[in-house]
Structures are given as C-alpha cells and as structure tokens.
Design an enzyme around this catalytic site. Structure first.
Site, short mmCIF file in Angstrom:
data_model
loop_
_atom_site.label_atom_id
_atom_site.label_comp_id
_atom_site.label_asym_id
_atom_site.label_seq_id
_atom_site.Cartn_x
_atom_site.Cartn_y
_atom_site.Cartn_z
NE ARG A 124 -5.27 -16.28 -38.76
CZ ARG A 124 -6.11 -15.66 -38.99
NH1 ARG A 124 -7.39 -16.11 -39.20
NH2 ARG A 124 -6.12 -14.30 -39.02
CE1 TYR B 61 -32.09 -31.77 -59.81
CE2 TYR B 61 -31.54 -29.63 -58.96
CZ TYR B 61 -31.58 -30.43 -59.97
OH TYR B 61 -31.08 -29.95 -61.28
CG MET C 277 -25.21 -24.42 -59.69
SD MET C 277 -24.39 -25.29 -61.08
CE MET C 277 -23.92 -26.80 -60.35
CE LYS D 186 -10.10 -10.65 -43.42
NZ LYS D 186 -9.35 -11.14 -42.27
C1 LIG Z 1 -9.91 -10.70 -41.29
C2 LIG Z 1 -8.74 -10.06 -40.25
C3 LIG Z 1 -9.27 -8.82 -39.68
C4 LIG Z 1 -10.58 -7.96 -39.79
O1 LIG Z 1 -11.40 -8.94 -38.90
P1 LIG Z 1 -12.94 -8.38 -38.42
O2 LIG Z 1 -13.45 -9.25 -37.46
O3 LIG Z 1 -13.82 -8.42 -39.75
O4 LIG Z 1 -12.88 -6.83 -38.22
C5 LIG Z 1 -8.01 -8.04 -38.93
N1 LIG Z 1 -6.94 -8.95 -38.87
C6 LIG Z 1 -6.62 -9.97 -39.22
C7 LIG Z 1 -5.22 -10.70 -38.92
C8 LIG Z 1 -7.46 -10.74 -39.98
O5 LIG Z 1 -7.34 -11.83 -40.45
#
Ligand SMILES: *Cc1c(COP(=O)(O)O)cnc(C)c1O
Length: 386
Positions: free
Chosen positions: A134, A273, A321, A35
């Site tokens: 979550r 700045y 920037m 991701k």
């Molecule tokens: C991002 C994520 C992972 C991987 O997490 P790491 O700490 O980078 O290994 C695994 N499971 C879920 C649900 C995540 O959101």
C-alpha cells in the site's frame, strides 16, 4: 427524535480498552484507531475515552478527521494513516497532525510548508512497505529516506511504521508471511539506527497482531476493530484462548429502529421493488423506517433478520433507501407498533431487549467483515452516547 439510531455503549468501549491493556507488555504505547468516525462508533467519544484510559496516540485517515478531534479539544498525538493532498499540508501542520512519509518529493514539499509556517520541527513517521503493498518505502531504502528526513530543516523522524497484510489469518502460511514482514521491518529500523538516526517509535501491529503476537508489539500498537468489540477476522476469542490469551470484547454499537406500522397481508400481494417476495399465506408485515441510505445495505435482503422482544423476524422483499419490511407471522400478538427492532448490537446486553445478532453475524451473510458493517452507518443515523 428519529427512532432509527445507533446507541454507543461507552462502558463496553472502556471494557475493551482494559482488555487490550491487560495484554500489553510494559511501556508499550497505545495508538487507538478512531478513523472513519471511530469505525462508525463516534470518533470524538471514542477518542476522549481512549485518551482518558492512556492512549498517547490516535490514528486517523484524513486531515478533516484530525481537525474534528482538535476542535473537540483533544490534545493527543494524531497519526495520519493515509496520504493527504499537498494543499492540505498547512492544515496538517497547524493542527499538529503526524503524517506517514516515504517519498523524497513529499518530504521536500512538506518541509517547505513547515518552514514557512513555524520555527519548531514537525514530526513525521517513516512508512515502510514490508509486504502490504500500500504505502511505504522498501525496507532497503529506509536508511536513505530517514537521512533525508533527519537532514531536513523542519521535519523530525518521530517513528517508523509498517502494516501487516494477513495478520488476521491463522493459517501457517499467513503467520509465516507476517513474520517475514516483521523481520523486514526490524531490519529497516536497524539500518536507520546504523545510519546514526533514532528511529523513534517503532510500530507494526494493529488489532490482530497486537494481541495474538505479543512479540510484535514493539514500542506502540495500533488497535482499531477490537476497541469497538469485534475480533479481527480469524483471530477470534476461541483462537486466542487456545494460545492462553484472554480478550473479552463487548460490541460498542447497537443499531436499532422501531416498528412504524403493522399491516395484514393476504396471499398474492407482493412487497417492495422488484417484487422479490409474494405473500403465500396470510401474515402481518411490519414496516421499519430504516434503509440502505442509513447503512442497512441492500445486499442484506433477503437473509437479514432483526430482533424484536428477543425474537428474530426476517426482512422480506428488497431493502429500500429509507424503509424495509419484516414478516411478523400470522396473528402475532407480541409485536406492537413502536416496539424496538434491533438490527445488530451486543448479544449479552443485560437489558431484556438484547440483540440476537451482532455485526459479525451480518458481515458473514454477505462475505464481508464487521468493519464494513459498522462504517456503513451513515451520518443520518444519530449516535446516542451512553
Ligand atoms: C486501520 C488501521 C489500523 C487498525 O486496524 P484494525 O485491524 O482495526 O486493528 C492500524 N494501522 C493501520 C495502518 C490502519 O490502516
């Protein structure tokens, strides 16, 4: 080519995946988290290497990330870890992306989209909230939601998933909390079995738990950060070694630029700045064509140092920037225009040009984690795959 770039050391990624595999029990599947553009390390390259090395699943956060992988020819199963909008369901189904579900409404809507689009069943994972707060149903609700999935016309339960809140902490209180989460998850999986439904692939462990708590590996682990060469917070190399676990990670990304200009500064002249830095004695100031729009976060000044020819030089004045300035010291004869300045990267790199700082060092400066440092690199920074 622009000199501000991120070099991706594919061999280090291969090393890290091998190190992870050495720590997996037999028959445990690998779901590599790619991701957020592979935590900034290039999703497609990371995904291809992970699949070559045996990953059956890849974890993504958005449907668009999945489409990018499919367009690159990746055929592995894709697990969508975050919720998507209902108008994305057709794309999700067409691209064979496996979502996490836990609400009746979503199950119904998705089932309808699938039945309109295809004749075969579409896989889903049932998410259980065991204490992350979550997404997911409560452990006590798992069996009834699993029944809804199993009795739908077009969905099939391919797995069950939960996520730990504090598995990257090594305090006894947090280790207890993770154990409590694990036990709730197991009881959710058992209740689904008791209802006569196959729970499919059970997965709870991301990087930290997958390595530090092998008994939590279950049917599949979901490593992310350790793929890219960084330990998950307190679950460090030293902590693992104290538990007789060996995991030798190598950072995959090197974020670098070049010195674009060197100018002599006399006392009284200020930089950038807000005029937060004023020259006290004559010195040489280097200009780097990198700034916060590249992911060199403004909050890292003052404090940040970059590595040039094996030596550290501090950023002076605020990071802009697109540029920032460094103090090379008076009469510096070692640094020349167009020398490479490394912001972070592997420290043990065999090249004479190794970084003195990695993403963890930078993260610690501003009380964050390597994840945020790497994912901050913007699209403007070209990834150079090696
Ligand atoms: C991002 C994520 C992972 C991987 O997490 P790491 O700490 O980078 O290994 C695994 N499971 C879920 C649900 C995540 O959101």
């Amino acid at each position: 080519m622009r000199c501000t770039k991120a070099i991706i050391y594919s061999d280090n990624l291969r090393n890290n995946i091998n190190e992870i595999k050495k720590n997996l029990k037999q028959n445990v599947k690998l779901c590599c988290a790619v991701k957020a553009n592979g935590y900034g390390n290039d999703a497609i390259n990371s995904a291809k290497i992970a699949v070559e090395m045996g990953a059956e699943y890849l974890a993504i956060a958005t449907v668009d990330e999945g489409i990018e992988l499919r367009e690159a020819g990746i055929k592995a199963e894709l697990l969508l870890l975050s919720p998507c909008c209902p108008d994305e369901y057709p794309l999700l189904v067409e691209n064979h992306i496996t979502p996490l579900v836990f609400e009746t409404e979503v199950i119904k809507n998705l089932n309808k989209v699938v039945s309109d689009l295809k004749h075969s069943k579409h896989p889903v994972f049932l998410a259980v909230d065991t204490g992350m707060g979550r997404i997911g149903c409560l452990s006590e609700e798992a069996a009834s939601i699993a029944k809804e999935i199993a009795s739908s016309t077009s969905l099939e339960l391919a797995g069950m998933i939960t996520h730990f809140a504090v598995s990257d902490s090594i305090t006894s209180e947090n280790i207890e909390y993770t154990k409590m989460q694990f036990e709730k998850f197991i009881s959710a999986c058992e209740s689904v079995k008791k209802a006569g439904i196959n729970p499919g692939i059970r997965t709870c462990a991301a990087s930290a738990a997958a390595i530090a708590m092998p008994e939590y590996q279950l049917d599949m682990v979901r490593p992310g950060i350790i793929l890219y060469g960084y330990y998950a917070d307190e679950v460090t190399k030293e902590y693992l070694a104290s538990k007789k676990i060996s995991l030798n990670l190598k950072p995959v990304m090197q974020f670098e630029t070049k010195v674009a200009s060197i100018r002599n500064f006399t006392p009284g002249r200020s930089i950038s700045y807000g005029r937060t830095w004023t020259c006290k004695k004559e010195t040489l100031i280097g200009v780097l064509p990198v700034g916060y729009a590249d992911g060199l976060l403004r909050r890292n000044s003052p404090g940040l140092k970059v590595t040039i020819n094996g030596k550290a030089y501090p950023v002076v004045g605020r990071i802009c920037m697109d540029q920032c300035m460094i103090d090379l010291g008076p009469d510096n004869k070692e640094v020349k225009c167009w020398d490479t300045a490394i912001i972070f990267g592997p420290k043990d790199s065999k090249s004479s040009n190794a970084s003195l700082f990695d993403a963890d060092d930078i993260a610690k400066m501003t009380n964050t984690i390597s994840y945020e440092i790497m994912t901050s690199l913007s699209k403007r920074v070209k990834r150079i795959i090696q």
